[in-house]
Design a protein around this motif. Structure first.
Motif, PDB file in Angstrom:
ATOM      1  N   VAL A  20       0.850  -1.197   0.000  1.00 53.13           N
ATOM      2  CA  VAL A  20       0.000   0.000   0.000  1.00 53.13           C
ATOM      3  C   VAL A  20       0.885   1.245   0.000  1.00 53.13           C
ATOM      4  O   VAL A  20       1.804   1.375   0.797  1.00 53.13           O
ATOM      5  CB  VAL A  20      -0.963  -0.003   1.202  1.00 53.13           C
ATOM      6  N   THR A  21       0.571   2.167  -0.916  1.00 55.26           N
ATOM      7  CA  THR A  21       1.368   3.384  -1.043  1.00 55.26           C
ATOM      8  C   THR A  21       0.761   4.535  -0.247  1.00 55.26           C
ATOM      9  O   THR A  21      -0.429   4.550   0.062  1.00 55.26           O
ATOM     10  CB  THR A  21       1.503   3.810  -2.516  1.00 55.26           C
ATOM     11  N   ASP A  22       1.616   5.481   0.074  1.00 54.05           N
ATOM     12  CA  ASP A  22       1.189   6.683   0.777  1.00 54.05           C
ATOM     13  C   ASP A  22       0.358   7.534  -0.179  1.00 54.05           C
ATOM     14  O   ASP A  22       0.774   7.758  -1.319  1.00 54.05           O
ATOM     15  CB  ASP A  22       2.420   7.461   1.256  1.00 54.05           C
ATOM     16  N   PRO A  23      -0.815   8.029   0.243  1.00 55.89           N
ATOM     17  CA  PRO A  23      -1.652   8.821  -0.670  1.00 55.89           C
ATOM     18  C   PRO A  23      -1.037  10.169  -1.044  1.00 55.89           C
ATOM     19  O   PRO A  23      -1.371  10.724  -2.091  1.00 55.89           O
ATOM     20  CB  PRO A  23      -2.962   8.990   0.089  1.00 55.89           C
ATOM     21  N   VAL A  47      -4.904  -7.407  12.331  1.00 53.11           N
ATOM     22  CA  VAL A  47      -4.765  -6.125  13.003  1.00 53.11           C
ATOM     23  C   VAL A  47      -3.520  -5.433  12.462  1.00 53.11           C
ATOM     24  O   VAL A  47      -2.411  -5.958  12.572  1.00 53.11           O
ATOM     25  CB  VAL A  47      -4.673  -6.296  14.533  1.00 53.11           C
ATOM     26  N   LEU A  48      -3.741  -4.275  11.853  1.00 52.49           N
ATOM     27  CA  LEU A  48      -2.656  -3.466  11.315  1.00 52.49           C
ATOM     28  C   LEU A  48      -2.480  -2.266  12.234  1.00 52.49           C
ATOM     29  O   LEU A  48      -3.457  -1.609  12.592  1.00 52.49           O
ATOM     30  CB  LEU A  48      -2.989  -2.983   9.908  1.00 52.49           C
ATOM     31  N   THR A  49      -1.254  -1.981  12.601  1.00 56.60           N
ATOM     32  CA  THR A  49      -0.977  -0.826  13.449  1.00 56.60           C
ATOM     33  C   THR A  49      -0.185   0.182  12.638  1.00 56.60           C
ATOM     34  O   THR A  49       0.818  -0.179  12.009  1.00 56.60           O
ATOM     35  CB  THR A  49      -0.185  -1.239  14.705  1.00 56.60           C
ATOM     36  N   VAL A  50      -0.668   1.422  12.641  1.00 54.94           N
ATOM     37  CA  VAL A  50      -0.006   2.499  11.908  1.00 54.94           C
ATOM     38  C   VAL A  50       0.276   3.665  12.849  1.00 54.94           C
ATOM     39  O   VAL A  50      -0.452   3.890  13.811  1.00 54.94           O
ATOM     40  CB  VAL A  50      -0.843   2.987  10.703  1.00 54.94           C
ATOM     41  N   LEU A  60      -4.621  10.103   6.906  1.00 54.79           N
ATOM     42  CA  LEU A  60      -4.783   8.916   7.731  1.00 54.79           C
ATOM     43  C   LEU A  60      -6.017   8.093   7.342  1.00 54.79           C
ATOM     44  O   LEU A  60      -5.942   6.864   7.258  1.00 54.79           O
ATOM     45  CB  LEU A  60      -4.828   9.292   9.210  1.00 54.79           C
ATOM     46  N   ALA A  61      -7.135   8.738   7.084  1.00 53.25           N
ATOM     47  CA  ALA A  61      -8.351   8.000   6.711  1.00 53.25           C
ATOM     48  C   ALA A  61      -8.158   7.264   5.384  1.00 53.25           C
ATOM     49  O   ALA A  61      -8.588   6.120   5.235  1.00 53.25           O
ATOM     50  CB  ALA A  61      -9.544   8.950   6.628  1.00 53.25           C
ATOM     51  N   THR A  62      -7.472   7.904   4.453  1.00 50.70           N
ATOM     52  CA  THR A  62      -7.205   7.256   3.163  1.00 50.70           C
ATOM     53  C   THR A  62      -6.256   6.079   3.340  1.00 50.70           C
ATOM     54  O   THR A  62      -6.442   5.023   2.733  1.00 50.70           O
ATOM     55  CB  THR A  62      -6.630   8.275   2.164  1.00 50.70           C
ATOM     56  N   MET A  63      -5.229   6.249   4.182  1.00 47.68           N
ATOM     57  CA  MET A  63      -4.312   5.137   4.466  1.00 47.68           C
ATOM     58  C   MET A  63      -5.088   3.944   5.010  1.00 47.68           C
ATOM     59  O   MET A  63      -4.903   2.809   4.572  1.00 47.68           O
ATOM     60  CB  MET A  63      -3.261   5.549   5.498  1.00 47.68           C
ATOM     61  N   ARG A  64      -5.965   4.224   5.977  1.00 47.20           N
ATOM     62  CA  ARG A  64      -6.760   3.163   6.584  1.00 47.20           C
ATOM     63  C   ARG A  64      -7.612   2.461   5.535  1.00 47.20           C
ATOM     64  O   ARG A  64      -7.623   1.237   5.441  1.00 47.20           O
ATOM     65  CB  ARG A  64      -7.656   3.738   7.686  1.00 47.20           C
ATOM     66  N   ASP A  65      -8.324   3.240   4.731  1.00 44.65           N
ATOM     67  CA  ASP A  65      -9.194   2.660   3.707  1.00 44.65           C
ATOM     68  C   ASP A  65      -8.394   1.840   2.701  1.00 44.65           C
ATOM     69  O   ASP A  65      -8.824   0.759   2.283  1.00 44.65           O
ATOM     70  CB  ASP A  65      -9.977   3.756   2.984  1.00 44.65           C
ATOM     71  N   ASP A  66      -7.234   2.346   2.291  1.00 44.67           N
ATOM     72  CA  ASP A  66      -6.396   1.629   1.323  1.00 44.67           C
ATOM     73  C   ASP A  66      -5.885   0.308   1.902  1.00 44.67           C
ATOM     74  O   ASP A  66      -5.837  -0.709   1.201  1.00 44.67           O
ATOM     75  CB  ASP A  66      -5.218   2.494   0.879  1.00 44.67           C
ATOM     76  N   LEU A  67      -5.496   0.322   3.178  1.00 49.06           N
ATOM     77  CA  LEU A  67      -5.042  -0.913   3.821  1.00 49.06           C
ATOM     78  C   LEU A  67      -6.172  -1.941   3.907  1.00 49.06           C
ATOM     79  O   LEU A  67      -5.989  -3.115   3.559  1.00 49.06           O
ATOM     80  CB  LEU A  67      -4.491  -0.612   5.220  1.00 49.06           C
ATOM     81  N   VAL A  68      -7.340  -1.506   4.359  1.00 44.82           N
ATOM     82  CA  VAL A  68      -8.479  -2.417   4.479  1.00 44.82           C
ATOM     83  C   VAL A  68      -8.834  -2.979   3.106  1.00 44.82           C
ATOM     84  O   VAL A  68      -9.029  -4.204   2.953  1.00 44.82           O
ATOM     85  CB  VAL A  68      -9.691  -1.701   5.127  1.00 44.82           C
ATOM     86  N   HIS A  69      -8.889  -2.128   2.095  1.00 45.34           N
ATOM     87  CA  HIS A  69      -9.231  -2.571   0.737  1.00 45.34           C
ATOM     88  C   HIS A  69      -8.231  -3.609   0.230  1.00 45.34           C
ATOM     89  O   HIS A  69      -8.630  -4.646  -0.315  1.00 45.34           O
ATOM     90  CB  HIS A  69      -9.293  -1.363  -0.201  1.00 45.34           C
ATOM     91  N   ARG A  70      -6.938  -3.343   0.393  1.00 44.43           N
ATOM     92  CA  ARG A  70      -5.907  -4.267  -0.097  1.00 44.43           C
ATOM     93  C   ARG A  70      -5.998  -5.622   0.591  1.00 44.43           C
ATOM     94  O   ARG A  70      -5.918  -6.660  -0.045  1.00 44.43           O
ATOM     95  CB  ARG A  70      -4.518  -3.666   0.114  1.00 44.43           C
ATOM     96  N   LEU A  71      -6.195  -5.610   1.914  1.00 46.17           N
ATOM     97  CA  LEU A  71      -6.274  -6.873   2.648  1.00 46.17           C
ATOM     98  C   LEU A  71      -7.526  -7.654   2.268  1.00 46.17           C
ATOM     99  O   LEU A  71      -7.484  -8.877   2.132  1.00 46.17           O
ATOM    100  CB  LEU A  71      -6.227  -6.627   4.156  1.00 46.17           C
TER     101      LEU A  71
END
Length: 171
Positions: A20-23, A47-50, A60-71
Motif C-alpha cells: 500500500v502506497t502513501d496517498p 490487526v494493522l498498526t499504523v 490517515l483515513a485514506t491510508m486506513r481505507d487503502d489498507l483495508v481494501h488491499r487486505l
C-alpha cells in the motif's frame, strides 16, 4: 488455527499491507515511510498498526481505507487498522529504499531527526537544515517556504541548477 497457518496468514497479510502506497507521496509504500508499524492476527482478524507522520495527518483515513481494501482483496475478511501515536513517528523510520525513491522523484529526503528529550521547543523561525538538491546534488539550496504541498514537506530552490524541490522535514 494452527501456529503454522497463523504465521502464514500474518506473512501474507504483511506482504499485502506493505504494498500500500502513501496517498500524498505515492512513490513510497507505507512500510517504506515507516507508517506501517505492525501486522498481527487476533483470532480471525488481521490487526494493522499504523503511526501517522503527525497526529493531525489528513491522509490517515485514506491510508486506513487503502489498507483495508488491499487486505480484503487478498481474502482477509476481518481487518482492523489501529492508530498508535506513541512513540511519535520519526523521519528516521523512512527506509533506505524509501529515501532513494524520494530522491528519484525529485524530493529531498530528510536528514537525521533532531534528538530531543523532554518537551519539544516551539520555534517560530524556519528550521535550518542541510539540504542537498535531489536533481544535481548541490548543497547550495535556499528555503522558499517552510510549508510545501503537505505539512511534512518544505519547499527549497537549488542555487546551482535553479530547480525548485520539496524536502521531507526531519521530525
Amino acid at each position: 488455527m494452527s501456529a503454522v497457518v497463523d504465521a502464514d496468514a500474518v506473512t501474507l497479510a504483511r506482504r499485502a499491507a506493505e504494498e500500500v502506497t502513501d496517498p500524498e507521496m505515492p512513490m513510497l509504500t507505507l512500510a517504506d515511510l515507516g507508517v506501517l508499524r505492525d501486522v498481527a492476527l487476533e483470532g480471525a482478524t488481521v490487526v494493522l498498526t499504523v503511526t501517522p507522520t503527525y497526529s493531525g495527518c489528513p491522509a490517515l483515513a485514506t491510508m486506513r481505507d487503502d489498507l483495508v481494501h488491499r487486505l480484503r482483496e487478498r481474502g482477509f475478511a476481518d481487518v482492523d487498522v489501529r492508530v498508535r501515536l506513541a512513540p511519535a513517528w520519526s523521519s528516521d523510520w523512512i527506509t533506505e529504499r524509501g529515501r532513494a525513491a524520494l530522491r528519484a522523484h525529485g524530493i529531498s529526503p530528510p536528514g537525521a531527526a533532531p534528538a530531543t528529550e523532554g518537551p519539544t521547543v516551539l520555534r517560530l523561525l524556519p528550521t535550518r537544515r542541510q539540504v542537498a538538491c535531489p536533481r544535481c546534488g548541490s548543497g547550495r539550496t535556499a528555503l522558499t517556504s517552510e510549508f510545501g504541498a503537505t505539512a511534512c514537506k518544505a519547499m527549497y530552490r537549488c542555487e546551482e541548477c535553479l530547480e525548485p524541490f520539496d524536502h521531507v522535514k526531519e521530525i
